[in-house]
Design an enzyme around this catalytic site. Structure first.
Site, PDB file in Angstrom:
ATOM      1  N   ILE A  19      -1.042   6.382 -11.125  1.00 29.88           N
ATOM      2  CA  ILE A  19      -0.691   6.197  -9.715  1.00 29.88           C
ATOM      3  C   ILE A  19       0.361   7.216  -9.285  1.00 29.88           C
ATOM      4  CG2 ILE A  19       0.529   4.592  -8.175  1.00 29.88           C
ATOM      5  CD1 ILE A  19      -1.028   2.317  -9.751  1.00 29.88           C
ATOM      6  N   ASP A  38       9.196  12.481 -14.936  1.00 26.31           N
ATOM      7  CA  ASP A  38       8.531  11.630 -15.933  1.00 26.31           C
ATOM      8  C   ASP A  38       9.177  11.821 -17.299  1.00 26.31           C
ATOM      9  OD1 ASP A  38       5.485  10.197 -15.698  1.00 26.31           O
ATOM     10  OD2 ASP A  38       6.247  10.517 -17.740  1.00 26.31           O
ATOM     11  N   ASP A  64      14.114   9.855 -17.816  1.00 24.69           N
ATOM     12  CA  ASP A  64      13.941   8.534 -18.412  1.00 24.69           C
ATOM     13  C   ASP A  64      14.616   7.527 -17.485  1.00 24.69           C
ATOM     14  OD1 ASP A  64      13.923   6.188 -19.824  1.00 24.69           O
ATOM     15  OD2 ASP A  64      14.564   7.082 -21.723  1.00 24.69           O
ATOM     16  N   VAL A  65      13.826   6.707 -16.811  1.00 24.51           N
ATOM     17  CA  VAL A  65      14.394   5.782 -15.804  1.00 24.51           C
ATOM     18  C   VAL A  65      15.244   4.684 -16.432  1.00 24.51           C
ATOM     19  CG1 VAL A  65      12.583   6.214 -14.085  1.00 24.51           C
ATOM     20  CG2 VAL A  65      12.348   4.282 -15.678  1.00 24.51           C
ATOM     21  N   SER A 144       3.136  -4.947  -8.027  1.00 21.45           N
ATOM     22  CA  SER A 144       1.827  -5.299  -8.602  1.00 21.45           C
ATOM     23  C   SER A 144       1.424  -6.665  -8.059  1.00 21.45           C
ATOM     24  CB  SER A 144       1.905  -5.377 -10.126  1.00 21.45           C
ATOM     25  OG  SER A 144       0.699  -5.917 -10.653  1.00 21.45           O
ATOM     26  N   TYR A 156       5.872  -8.741 -18.077  1.00 20.21           N
ATOM     27  CA  TYR A 156       5.489  -7.824 -16.994  1.00 20.21           C
ATOM     28  C   TYR A 156       5.562  -8.464 -15.607  1.00 20.21           C
ATOM     29  CZ  TYR A 156       2.503  -4.439 -14.472  1.00 20.21           C
ATOM     30  OH  TYR A 156       2.008  -3.521 -13.578  1.00 20.21           O
ATOM     31  N   LYS A 160       7.636  -7.411 -11.887  1.00 14.64           N
ATOM     32  CA  LYS A 160       6.994  -6.996 -10.639  1.00 14.64           C
ATOM     33  C   LYS A 160       7.441  -7.880  -9.468  1.00 14.64           C
ATOM     34  CE  LYS A 160       5.030  -3.380 -12.191  1.00 14.64           C
ATOM     35  NZ  LYS A 160       5.422  -2.052 -11.686  1.00 14.64           N
TER      36      LYS A 160
END
Ligand SMILES: NC(=O)c1ccc[n+]([C@@H]2O[C@H](COP(=O)([O-])OP(=O)(O)OC[C@H]3O[C@@H](n4cnc5c(N)ncnc54)[C@H](O)[C@@H]3O)[C@@H](O)[C@H]2O)c1
Length: 271
Positions: A19, A38, A64-65, A144, A156, A160
């Site tokens: 995405i 990224d 690196d977030v 998401s 996960y 989100k």
């Protein structure tokens, strides 16, 4: 005709794949100068080189977030190089294997949370505070449908839901400073991450398709369309929303109580 994002500077975390990559490519095609950010530096370089080989403008930075200092220095470097950010897309994220809590390792839980929740917050905070001082900007987070319904994704899904909450909070925080913050909530989107999960037997594409109104998966390009719309000046009154782009996954599953979504009517012009 000028592109939707003509002359804008846009940064995309997770821009090397799926995405994020589609958002980089479309933003560049719509006239933006794009920072491809990224953790996969080699792939980010490839995406930027490919955009530049076409008619677009892009440059890659490793990011690196999970690392707040890295985010700060990278956003500063992007702005010093390309100019003040008009747009920011927070797409960096990782999936998880569907498992019960008994089998969800804490390391997995922490790893997913660090990238998907903390990483999105830090990325948006770093870009947004700069935009707020300047009085304009548009941020798009990638949430998401998993944050909007129950799923066996105990690490996960909550991240989100948190992305949706972060988006709403920041939209109000910076609304009077001219910064809009919106989320796109993709449905099941055929990216390298989802393809990998399908290949490992962790997701079933026919079950997914059967549970959508449109009877299919979503493409990364379709998510990028929504992202670039929200980034653009065509969305100047839109902030704090979560826009599902899910081929109708949110509405269709309840129809299985009544035998499932009906098939196509007519022959659609076929001979
Ligand atoms: N594919 C789907 O079905 C789907 C559905 C809903 C939401 N999403 C969300 O969309 C976003 C993108 O997912 P995708 O399917 O394109 O996945 P992808 O794996 O194709 O792309 C994710 C990118 O994020 C990068 N990344 C991972 N950890 C990072 C880190 N710590 N710092 C910086 N970059 C990092 C990866 O290197 C990769 O390039 C994620 O937030 C994901 O949760 C995906």
């Amino acid at each position: 005709m000028p592109g939707l994002l003509e002359g804008k500077i846009v940064a995309v975390t997770g821009g090397a794949s799926g995405i994020g990559e589609a958002a980089c490519r479309l933003a560049a095609a719509e006239g933006a100068s794009v920072a491809v950010l990224d953790i996969d530096e080699a792939r980010a370089d490839e995406v930027a080189a490919d955009i530049n080989a076409g008619s677009g403008t892009a440059k890659a930075w490793p990011l690196d977030v999970r690392d707040a200092d890295n985010i700060e220095s990278t956003i500063a470097a992007v702005e010093a190089d390309l100019g003040p950010l008009d747009g920011m897309v927070a797409s960096a994220g990782i999936l998880q294997v569907p498992r019960g809590p008994e089998h969800t390792d804490l390391e997995v839980y922490d790893a997913v949370t660090a990238v998907n929740q903390r990483g999105v917050y830090l990325s948006c905070a770093s870009a947004g505070k700069r935009m707020a001082v300047r009085g304009s900007g548009s941020i798009v987070t990638i949430a998401s449908i998993a944050g909007m319904r129950a799923m066996p994704l105990h690490a996960y899904s909550p991240t989100k839901a948190a992305v949706i909450s972060i988006t709403q909070n920041l939209a109000v925080e910076w609304g009077r400073s001219g910064v809009r913050v919106n989320a796109v909530a993709p449905g099941f989107t055929l990216t390298p991450a989802l393809q990998d999960a399908i290949d490992k037997g962790e997701r079933d594409p026919s079950t997914i398709s059967n549970n959508t109104a449109l009877g299919r998966l979503v493409t990364a390009a379709e998510i990028a369309d929504a992202v670039c719309f929200l980034l653009s000046d065509n969305a100047t009154a839109i902030t704090g929303i979560t826009l599902p782009v899910d081929a109708g996954w949110l509405v269709a599953p309840s129809w299985h109580t009544y035998g499932g979504p009906p098939g196509p009517r007519g022959n659609h012009g076929a001979a």
